[in-house]
Design an enzyme around this catalytic site. Structure first.
Site, PDB file in Angstrom:
ATOM      1  N   GLY A 239       0.769  -1.246   0.000  1.00  0.00           N
ATOM      2  CA  GLY A 239       0.000   0.000   0.000  1.00  0.00           C
ATOM      3  C   GLY A 239       0.791   1.282   0.000  1.00  0.00           C
ATOM      4  CD  GLU A 274       0.150  -9.138   1.554  1.00  0.00           C
ATOM      5  OE1 GLU A 274      -0.727  -8.400   1.024  1.00  0.00           O
ATOM      6  OE2 GLU A 274      -0.147 -10.137   2.231  1.00  0.00           O
ATOM      7  CB  CYS A 345     -14.316   3.973 -30.075  1.00  0.00           C
ATOM      8  SG  CYS A 345     -13.378   3.853 -31.602  1.00  0.00           S
ATOM      9  CE1 TYR A 373      -1.670  -3.131  -8.788  1.00  0.00           C
ATOM     10  CE2 TYR A 373      -0.548  -1.171  -7.998  1.00  0.00           C
ATOM     11  CZ  TYR A 373      -1.026  -2.447  -7.782  1.00  0.00           C
ATOM     12  OH  TYR A 373      -0.857  -3.040  -6.559  1.00  0.00           O
TER      13      TYR A 373
END
Ligand code: LLP
Length: 417
Positions: A239, A274, A345, A373
């Site tokens: 995080g 993590e 589009c 990401y």
């Protein structure tokens, strides 16, 4: 992004000219710096060296096999959320005993496979999952090692889509129910309780939510001890945020040392983190080419060859990502305020709004901080092949770590009736 700099009017990553990478591999192109990822990982490892620990890189942030392999060689464990991620990390050389398995929807097949390979621990997210794991372990004649992922009901002060530790979020087991579920877990014959864990959200820049969550988790650890339920590890999730614009997130070493200070009375507990984004985000970039510029009705558009299919963060979270021109701007250049839009589009296909730039057709732009990401959330929407990925190996060295998809890749597995 420190590894990005201008030299003789050209943008370089490490010592490699972005324009040369674009020429050799084409665009859009993801590029990652091995040195930057290594540095970020070692920042966690160094501050933890005197404490029993495991840094389980969150595979979802960037799951390229070469990235995983690089981290595995540095000693990383892995936080996975699917069998696909499990197979990836195994292929990349991960040790099963360093894998923790998070995620709210673990299927029977996924649990079986994880038990067969002997992962370190399941981060169990519901009572129902606990019973499923027990049953499968019984069928396989195994004992499943588990931790309960607790939802500490702490506000992570981040974007609502990436906040996971509030009671209304689907993640983890309610703080109020936690003790009861631990007692149930302790009564199951094919379950061995080894840990406790939480993950409250992503792109956190402040320390206080991490500390609040740790306090709440440690209260539970004490209560469990009083009931003779002993833990081997505490997993405080990932995080940690990064700087995209002008954010000033706490450093990994501040975060870890503040949390370690809380754990002085828990010397026997191994600590697990993590981290995903903080290892890879600023180690990566996306190179894109301007196909057209368009000026109409007071709007300037730079229409580029990368879109929301390649990098969905701006469209999905309204994320701000830095855009740099590959040709160094001169003070004499006439600049306009551009919206940088992709080929998809959808009106939401905007990589960046209102950027002061001087751009021409065929110019190259770089979207910074795209190592996390980015590719891992890319899709083939509008039938665009996904980009190639390149790893900078230091100095002038670089290597293709994923081929650009071909048109055949687009319909692999499809059948024409
Ligand atoms: N552990 C668990 C259980 C997670 O769900 C996550 C991220 C992590 C660790 C790693 O968090 P990190 O250190 O990367 O913040 N796609 C979004 C981020 C989603 C994060 C999901 N979970 C984005 O682009 O901002």
């Amino acid at each position: 992004m420190k590894f990005l700099h201008y030299c003789n009017g050209q943008l370089l990553a490490d010592e490699v000219a972005i324009a040369d990478l674009a020429k050799q591999y084409g665009t859009p192109l993801y590029v990652y710096s091995a040195a930057h990822m290594t540095k970020q990982f070692l920042a966690y490892q160094q501050i933890l060296q005197d404490k029993k620990h495991l840094i389980c890189y969150a595979v979802k942030a960037n799951s390229n096999l070469s990235v995983l392999n690089l981290l595995a060689k540095l000693g990383a464990g892995f936080d996975i959320v699917s069998q696909g991620e499990l197979e990836r990390v195994l292929k990349a050389g991960a040790e099963p005993r360093k894998i923790v398995f998070s995620g709210v929807a673990k299927s029977i097949e996924e649990i079986k496979r994880a038990l067969e390979v002997g992962i370190k621990c399941f981060n169990v997210e519901s009572e129902a999952e606990l019973y499923r794991i027990n049953e499968i372990a019984q069928q396989l004649g195994k004992i499943a090692t588990i931790s309960l992922r607790i939802n500490p009901d702490v506000d992570a002060k981040t974007h609502p889509y990436i906040s996971t530790g509030l009671r209304e979020n689907k993640f983890g087991i309610s703080y109020q129910l936690a003790l009861d579920v631990y007692r149930k877990a302790a009564s199951l014959n094919h379950i061995k309780i080894v840990g406790i864990d939480c993950h409250i959200g992503s792109q956190l820049t402040e320390l206080s939510p991490f500390l609040d969550a740790a306090d709440r988790i440690l209260i539970l650890v004490d209560k469990l001890k009083a009931e003779n339920i002993h833990l081997e590890h505490i997993d405080l999730g990932g995080g940690l945020g990064v700087c995209y614009d002008n954010e000033t997130p706490i450093s990994a070493s501040t975060l870890v040392s503040e949390l370690l200070a809380k754990l002085t009375n828990y010397a026997d507990l191994e600590i697990i983190f993590e981290p995903g984004r903080s290892i890879v985000a600023n180690a990566g970039l996306l190179i894109t080419k301007v196909e057209y510029t368009k000026h109409q009705d007071g709007n300037y558009f730079a229409i580029v060859d990368a879109g929301m299919n390649d990098l969905i963060r701006p469209a999905l979270y309204k994320a701000w990502m830095r855009v740099l021109p590959v040709r160094e701007p001169k003070s004499s250049d006439k600049k306009e305020c551009y919206n940088i839009v992709g080929p998809i589009c959808e009106s939401s296909d905007v990589l960046a709004y209102q950027r002061e730039l001087s751009v021409e057709q065929s110019d190259l732009l770089v979207i910074c901080s795209a190592g996390a990401y980015g590719f891992s959330m890319a899709s083939n929407y509008n039938s665009h092949p996904r980009p190639a990925e390149v790893l900078l190996e230091g100095g002038k060295q670089h290597k293709l770590i994923r081929k650009r998809e071909t048109f055949d890749d687009l319909w692999r597995g499809e059948l024409v009736l």
